[in-house]
Design a protein around this motif. Structure first.
Motif, PDB file in Angstrom:
ATOM      1  N   ILE A 291      46.103 -61.256  28.333  1.00  0.00           N
ATOM      2  CA  ILE A 291      45.374 -60.621  27.742  1.00  0.00           C
ATOM      3  C   ILE A 291      45.408 -58.532  27.347  1.00  0.00           C
ATOM      4  O   ILE A 291      45.113 -58.655  26.232  1.00  0.00           O
ATOM      5  N   GLY A 292      46.349 -58.864  27.886  1.00  0.00           N
ATOM      6  CA  GLY A 292      47.371 -57.546  27.722  1.00  0.00           C
ATOM      7  C   GLY A 292      47.762 -57.777  25.794  1.00  0.00           C
ATOM      8  O   GLY A 292      48.151 -56.715  25.517  1.00  0.00           O
ATOM      9  N   GLY A 293      48.270 -58.347  26.025  1.00  0.00           N
ATOM     10  CA  GLY A 293      48.966 -58.925  24.370  1.00  0.00           C
ATOM     11  C   GLY A 293      48.031 -58.354  23.168  1.00  0.00           C
ATOM     12  O   GLY A 293      47.431 -58.647  22.281  1.00  0.00           O
ATOM     13  N   PHE A 294      47.047 -59.589  23.403  1.00  0.00           N
ATOM     14  CA  PHE A 294      45.818 -59.813  22.663  1.00  0.00           C
ATOM     15  C   PHE A 294      45.385 -58.348  22.342  1.00  0.00           C
ATOM     16  O   PHE A 294      44.817 -57.902  21.728  1.00  0.00           O
ATOM     17  N   MET A 295      45.158 -57.573  23.373  1.00  0.00           N
ATOM     18  CA  MET A 295      44.464 -56.337  23.681  1.00  0.00           C
ATOM     19  C   MET A 295      45.237 -55.341  22.238  1.00  0.00           C
ATOM     20  O   MET A 295      45.126 -54.542  21.482  1.00  0.00           O
ATOM     21  N   VAL A 296      46.485 -55.342  23.005  1.00  0.00           N
ATOM     22  CA  VAL A 296      47.618 -54.551  21.620  1.00  0.00           C
ATOM     23  C   VAL A 296      47.232 -55.507  20.750  1.00  0.00           C
ATOM     24  O   VAL A 296      46.976 -54.261  19.441  1.00  0.00           O
TER      25      VAL A 296
ATOM     26  N   LEU B 209      52.348 -53.929  39.326  1.00  0.00           N
ATOM     27  CA  LEU B 209      51.293 -52.994  39.863  1.00  0.00           C
ATOM     28  C   LEU B 209      50.228 -53.545  38.421  1.00  0.00           C
ATOM     29  O   LEU B 209      50.675 -53.996  37.064  1.00  0.00           O
ATOM     30  N   ARG B 210      49.602 -54.180  38.839  1.00  0.00           N
ATOM     31  CA  ARG B 210      48.251 -54.184  38.279  1.00  0.00           C
ATOM     32  C   ARG B 210      46.766 -53.064  37.854  1.00  0.00           C
ATOM     33  O   ARG B 210      46.719 -52.210  39.320  1.00  0.00           O
ATOM     34  N   MET B 211      46.086 -52.972  36.817  1.00  0.00           N
ATOM     35  CA  MET B 211      44.834 -52.536  37.120  1.00  0.00           C
ATOM     36  C   MET B 211      44.428 -52.951  35.697  1.00  0.00           C
ATOM     37  O   MET B 211      44.457 -53.746  35.381  1.00  0.00           O
ATOM     38  N   ALA B 212      42.926 -52.041  36.157  1.00  0.00           N
ATOM     39  CA  ALA B 212      41.797 -52.186  35.126  1.00  0.00           C
ATOM     40  C   ALA B 212      41.322 -51.746  34.346  1.00  0.00           C
ATOM     41  O   ALA B 212      42.095 -50.460  34.660  1.00  0.00           O
TER      42      ALA B 212
ATOM     43  N   PRO C  51      35.423 -54.575  37.290  1.00  0.00           N
ATOM     44  CA  PRO C  51      36.486 -54.191  37.730  1.00  0.00           C
ATOM     45  C   PRO C  51      37.908 -54.729  37.910  1.00  0.00           C
ATOM     46  O   PRO C  51      38.686 -55.508  39.021  1.00  0.00           O
ATOM     47  N   LEU C  52      38.698 -55.844  37.224  1.00  0.00           N
ATOM     48  CA  LEU C  52      39.279 -56.817  37.382  1.00  0.00           C
ATOM     49  C   LEU C  52      40.229 -56.468  36.866  1.00  0.00           C
ATOM     50  O   LEU C  52      40.926 -56.261  35.934  1.00  0.00           O
ATOM     51  N   LYS C  53      41.433 -56.744  37.960  1.00  0.00           N
ATOM     52  CA  LYS C  53      42.866 -55.851  37.194  1.00  0.00           C
ATOM     53  C   LYS C  53      43.886 -57.192  36.789  1.00  0.00           C
ATOM     54  O   LYS C  53      44.509 -57.874  37.761  1.00  0.00           O
ATOM     55  N   VAL C  54      43.887 -57.318  35.650  1.00  0.00           N
ATOM     56  CA  VAL C  54      43.925 -58.278  34.636  1.00  0.00           C
ATOM     57  C   VAL C  54      45.464 -57.502  33.852  1.00  0.00           C
ATOM     58  O   VAL C  54      45.473 -58.897  33.145  1.00  0.00           O
ATOM     59  N   PHE C  55      45.269 -56.365  33.645  1.00  0.00           N
ATOM     60  CA  PHE C  55      46.544 -55.633  32.722  1.00  0.00           C
ATOM     61  C   PHE C  55      47.238 -55.301  34.076  1.00  0.00           C
ATOM     62  O   PHE C  55      46.984 -54.534  34.873  1.00  0.00           O
ATOM     63  N   ASN C  56      49.424 -55.358  33.855  1.00  0.00           N
ATOM     64  CA  ASN C  56      49.999 -55.259  35.074  1.00  0.00           C
ATOM     65  C   ASN C  56      49.686 -53.222  33.341  1.00  0.00           C
ATOM     66  O   ASN C  56      49.819 -53.157  32.756  1.00  0.00           O
ATOM     67  N   LEU C  57      51.186 -53.221  34.356  1.00  0.00           N
ATOM     68  CA  LEU C  57      51.387 -51.955  34.143  1.00  0.00           C
ATOM     69  C   LEU C  57      51.728 -51.553  32.410  1.00  0.00           C
ATOM     70  O   LEU C  57      51.507 -50.431  32.107  1.00  0.00           O
TER      71      LEU C  57
END
Length: 111
Positions: free
Chosen positions: A13-18, A69-72, A79-85
Motif C-alpha cells: 500500500i505504501g509503494g502504491f501511494m508513493v 514501526l507502523r502508522m495509520a 485508523p488501520l496501521k497499514v504503513f511502515n515508518l
C-alpha cells in the motif's frame, strides 16, 4: 542493540501511494483536507516550517527499524496501521514535491 538495522522495504500500500503521488494526474482531496476558498495568511511559512519539522523527525527516526514501526494515515477515516515508518517518510516527501509542483504551476500561470 548494536546490530545493524535491516534494509527498509515499502509495503504494498505504501509503494502504491508513493507511485500515485508521483504521477502528475489530479487526485481527489479527502473531505477532511479540502482547502478553504482563500489562502490562509502565512501559508508558505507554515509549509516551510512543516518541512523543517519533517527533516527533524527523519533525523530522530534514524535509529529505528522503519519496517516494524507502523502508522495509520490521517487522510483515511479508518485508523488501520497499514504503513511502515519508511512508507510514511517517503509519502511525506513525494507529497511535498507534489505540492511544490502545484506551486510552480500557479506561479507560471501568473507570469
Amino acid at each position: 542493540a548494536g546490530a545493524p538495522l535491516p534494509d527498509w522495504k515499502p509495503t504494498l500500500i505504501g509503494g502504491f501511494m508513493v507511485r500515485t503521488f508521483e504521477r502528475p494526474a489530479k487526485l481527489p482531496t479527502p473531505k477532511t483536507m479540502v482547502p478553504g476558498a482563500t489562502p490562509r495568511t502565512g501559508v508558505l511559512e507554515a509549509f516551510l516550517t512543516h518541512l523543517d519539522t519533517q527533516a527533524g523527525l527523519l533525523d530522530d527516526a534514524s535509529g529505528h527499524d522503519w519496517r516494524r514501526l507502523r502508522m495509520a494515515s490521517p487522510a483515511v477515516p479508518v485508523p488501520l496501521k497499514v504503513f511502515n515508518l519508511g512508507d510514511v517518510f517517503t509519502i511525506l516527501v513525494v507529497h511535498a514535491e507534489r505540492h511544490t509542483r502545484q506551486i510552480e504551476r500557479v506561479i507560471s500561470a501568473i507570469h
